[in-house]
Design a protein around this motif. Sequence first.
Motif, PDB file in Angstrom:
ATOM      1  N   THR A 118       0.904  -1.154  -0.011  1.00  0.00           N
ATOM      2  CA  THR A 118      -0.021   0.056   0.174  1.00  0.00           C
ATOM      3  C   THR A 118       0.669   1.256  -0.178  1.00  0.00           C
ATOM      4  OG1 THR A 118      -1.660  -1.144   1.221  1.00  0.00           O
ATOM      5  CG2 THR A 118      -1.667   1.120   1.298  1.00  0.00           C
ATOM      6  N   ALA A 119       0.770   2.002  -0.829  1.00  0.00           N
ATOM      7  CA  ALA A 119       1.236   3.583  -0.965  1.00  0.00           C
ATOM      8  C   ALA A 119       0.403   4.512  -0.814  1.00  0.00           C
ATOM      9  CB  ALA A 119       2.112   3.498  -2.205  1.00  0.00           C
ATOM     10  N   PHE A 120       0.784   5.691  -0.192  1.00  0.00           N
ATOM     11  CA  PHE A 120       0.183   6.984  -0.548  1.00  0.00           C
ATOM     12  C   PHE A 120       1.014   7.812  -1.358  1.00  0.00           C
ATOM     13  CE2 PHE A 120      -1.603   5.305   3.386  1.00  0.00           C
ATOM     14  CZ  PHE A 120      -2.934   5.893   3.472  1.00  0.00           C
ATOM     15  N   VAL A 121       0.421   8.166  -2.274  1.00  0.00           N
ATOM     16  CA  VAL A 121       1.210   8.979  -3.471  1.00  0.00           C
ATOM     17  C   VAL A 121       0.596  10.348  -3.554  1.00  0.00           C
ATOM     18  CG1 VAL A 121       1.571   8.547  -5.818  1.00  0.00           C
ATOM     19  CG2 VAL A 121       1.159   6.747  -4.650  1.00  0.00           C
ATOM     20  N   GLN A 122       1.567  11.384  -3.519  1.00  0.00           N
ATOM     21  CA  GLN A 122       1.236  12.537  -3.908  1.00  0.00           C
ATOM     22  C   GLN A 122       1.673  13.148  -5.078  1.00  0.00           C
ATOM     23  OE1 GLN A 122       4.058  13.847  -0.616  1.00  0.00           O
ATOM     24  NE2 GLN A 122       2.443  14.456   0.559  1.00  0.00           N
ATOM     25  N   VAL A 123       0.879  13.629  -5.753  1.00  0.00           N
ATOM     26  CA  VAL A 123       0.521  13.979  -7.093  1.00  0.00           C
ATOM     27  C   VAL A 123       0.586  15.542  -7.396  1.00  0.00           C
ATOM     28  CG1 VAL A 123      -0.274  13.621  -9.567  1.00  0.00           C
ATOM     29  CG2 VAL A 123      -0.583  11.862  -7.930  1.00  0.00           C
TER      30      VAL A 123
ATOM     31  N   PRO B  31       0.428  -5.570  -5.936  1.00  0.00           N
ATOM     32  CA  PRO B  31       0.813  -6.857  -5.425  1.00  0.00           C
ATOM     33  C   PRO B  31       2.208  -6.905  -4.733  1.00  0.00           C
ATOM     34  CG  PRO B  31      -0.015  -7.430  -7.283  1.00  0.00           C
ATOM     35  CD  PRO B  31       0.032  -5.815  -7.280  1.00  0.00           C
ATOM     36  N   ASP B  32       3.047  -6.182  -5.348  1.00  0.00           N
ATOM     37  CA  ASP B  32       4.561  -5.930  -4.742  1.00  0.00           C
ATOM     38  C   ASP B  32       5.170  -4.670  -5.374  1.00  0.00           C
ATOM     39  OD1 ASP B  32       5.090  -6.566  -7.571  1.00  0.00           O
ATOM     40  OD2 ASP B  32       5.180  -8.695  -7.059  1.00  0.00           O
ATOM     41  N   LEU B  33       6.353  -4.392  -5.171  1.00  0.00           N
ATOM     42  CA  LEU B  33       7.160  -3.223  -5.482  1.00  0.00           C
ATOM     43  C   LEU B  33       7.154  -3.388  -7.013  1.00  0.00           C
ATOM     44  CD1 LEU B  33       8.264  -0.697  -4.702  1.00  0.00           C
ATOM     45  CD2 LEU B  33      10.533  -1.747  -4.152  1.00  0.00           C
ATOM     46  N   GLU B  34       7.476  -4.225  -7.670  1.00  0.00           N
ATOM     47  CA  GLU B  34       7.465  -4.476  -9.112  1.00  0.00           C
ATOM     48  C   GLU B  34       6.385  -3.826  -9.871  1.00  0.00           C
ATOM     49  OE1 GLU B  34       8.497  -7.612 -12.613  1.00  0.00           O
ATOM     50  OE2 GLU B  34       9.145  -7.947 -10.678  1.00  0.00           O
ATOM     51  N   ALA B  35       5.232  -4.453  -9.301  1.00  0.00           N
ATOM     52  CA  ALA B  35       3.684  -4.042  -9.882  1.00  0.00           C
ATOM     53  C   ALA B  35       3.541  -2.572  -9.529  1.00  0.00           C
ATOM     54  CB  ALA B  35       2.613  -5.155  -9.454  1.00  0.00           C
ATOM     55  N   TYR B  36       4.046  -2.081  -8.463  1.00  0.00           N
ATOM     56  CA  TYR B  36       3.750  -0.755  -8.168  1.00  0.00           C
ATOM     57  C   TYR B  36       4.594   0.172  -9.179  1.00  0.00           C
ATOM     58  CZ  TYR B  36       3.510   4.031  -5.901  1.00  0.00           C
ATOM     59  OH  TYR B  36       3.403   5.015  -5.639  1.00  0.00           O
ATOM     60  N   GLU B  37       5.868  -0.193  -9.391  1.00  0.00           N
ATOM     61  CA  GLU B  37       6.792   0.475 -10.155  1.00  0.00           C
ATOM     62  C   GLU B  37       6.136   0.692 -11.570  1.00  0.00           C
ATOM     63  OE1 GLU B  37      11.038   0.349 -12.259  1.00  0.00           O
ATOM     64  OE2 GLU B  37      10.312  -1.448 -11.236  1.00  0.00           O
ATOM     65  N   THR B  38       5.610  -0.544 -12.286  1.00  0.00           N
ATOM     66  CA  THR B  38       4.779  -0.604 -13.549  1.00  0.00           C
ATOM     67  C   THR B  38       3.656   0.357 -13.426  1.00  0.00           C
ATOM     68  OG1 THR B  38       5.418  -2.913 -14.060  1.00  0.00           O
ATOM     69  CG2 THR B  38       3.646  -2.131 -15.103  1.00  0.00           C
TER      70      THR B  38
ATOM     71  N   ARG C 189      -4.289   6.774  -2.395  1.00  0.00           N
ATOM     72  CA  ARG C 189      -4.252   5.537  -2.068  1.00  0.00           C
ATOM     73  C   ARG C 189      -4.182   4.388  -2.783  1.00  0.00           C
ATOM     74  NH1 ARG C 189      -7.411   1.852   1.501  1.00  0.00           N
ATOM     75  NH2 ARG C 189      -9.061   3.401   1.440  1.00  0.00           N
ATOM     76  N   VAL C 190      -2.997   3.725  -2.988  1.00  0.00           N
ATOM     77  CA  VAL C 190      -2.829   2.834  -3.972  1.00  0.00           C
ATOM     78  C   VAL C 190      -2.537   1.474  -3.393  1.00  0.00           C
ATOM     79  CG1 VAL C 190      -1.521   2.286  -6.125  1.00  0.00           C
ATOM     80  CG2 VAL C 190      -2.225   4.768  -5.565  1.00  0.00           C
ATOM     81  N   VAL C 191      -3.057   0.427  -3.984  1.00  0.00           N
ATOM     82  CA  VAL C 191      -2.489  -1.035  -3.623  1.00  0.00           C
ATOM     83  C   VAL C 191      -1.738  -1.633  -4.822  1.00  0.00           C
ATOM     84  CG1 VAL C 191      -4.001  -1.344  -1.557  1.00  0.00           C
ATOM     85  CG2 VAL C 191      -4.838  -2.122  -4.085  1.00  0.00           C
TER      86      VAL C 191
ATOM     87  N   VAL D 110       5.402  13.223  -8.834  1.00  0.00           N
ATOM     88  CA  VAL D 110       4.870  12.037  -8.008  1.00  0.00           C
ATOM     89  C   VAL D 110       5.628  11.625  -6.709  1.00  0.00           C
ATOM     90  CG1 VAL D 110       4.164   9.448  -8.066  1.00  0.00           C
ATOM     91  CG2 VAL D 110       3.493  11.082  -9.960  1.00  0.00           C
ATOM     92  N   HIS D 111       5.205  11.666  -5.585  1.00  0.00           N
ATOM     93  CA  HIS D 111       5.969  11.091  -4.404  1.00  0.00           C
ATOM     94  C   HIS D 111       5.173   9.998  -3.752  1.00  0.00           C
ATOM     95  CE1 HIS D 111       8.661  11.657  -1.304  1.00  0.00           C
ATOM     96  NE2 HIS D 111       7.633  11.454  -0.307  1.00  0.00           N
ATOM     97  N   SER D 112       5.880   9.081  -3.615  1.00  0.00           N
ATOM     98  CA  SER D 112       5.500   7.790  -2.931  1.00  0.00           C
ATOM     99  C   SER D 112       5.705   7.659  -1.580  1.00  0.00           C
ATOM    100  CB  SER D 112       5.709   6.640  -3.695  1.00  0.00           C
ATOM    101  OG  SER D 112       5.187   6.826  -4.968  1.00  0.00           O
ATOM    102  N   SER D 113       5.019   7.166  -0.578  1.00  0.00           N
ATOM    103  CA  SER D 113       5.469   6.693   0.682  1.00  0.00           C
ATOM    104  C   SER D 113       4.745   5.508   0.716  1.00  0.00           C
ATOM    105  CB  SER D 113       4.856   7.882   1.722  1.00  0.00           C
ATOM    106  OG  SER D 113       5.447   8.993   1.694  1.00  0.00           O
ATOM    107  N   PHE D 114       5.401   4.451   1.292  1.00  0.00           N
ATOM    108  CA  PHE D 114       4.899   3.100   1.553  1.00  0.00           C
ATOM    109  C   PHE D 114       4.446   2.878   2.733  1.00  0.00           C
ATOM    110  CE2 PHE D 114       7.793   3.298  -2.377  1.00  0.00           C
ATOM    111  CZ  PHE D 114       6.965   2.580  -3.275  1.00  0.00           C
TER     112      PHE D 114
END
Length: 160
Positions: free
Chosen positions: A69-74, A116-123, A112-114, A138-142
Amino acid sequence: MPRQAFDAIEKRILAALQKDGRLTNVQLATEVGLSPSACLRRVQALEAAGVLAGHDVRLDAKKLGLGLTAFVQVQIAQDHARDIERFRATLATLPEVLACFAVTGEHDYVLRVVAPDLEAYETFVMKRLLKLPGVRHVHSSFVLETVKDTVALPLDYLDD
């Protein structure tokens, strides 16, 4: 917007439904001290007023393989204000985005983004989010640990 007044019974109905939205009308009526028909009328009135906004089921993201789960500031580029509606409309189609808030401060939106893993998040970020109209930064906090996660609203402040 003026706040609707709620009596003690309505507050008990709201509290009970927040705790367990699957209660039958008979169970709810018993819990709040009303007859089933009176309880049903109250619930229907709360629905008609828009106070009861849905009957959602909460799923466990981790058990479904969505462990990140990540909180992403855009931040949206100022000269791309015309793209804001396209940005918002496209976000609504992205299933990874569970919530989107327009906020004050340095960034324009918090998501708020979900995934499966960091690789999927990067994609997701590289191939979808950064391609949206007007996205400048874009700034991400995990999330490391979820301490509290609820959709229940506080009801203590409601007047009788």
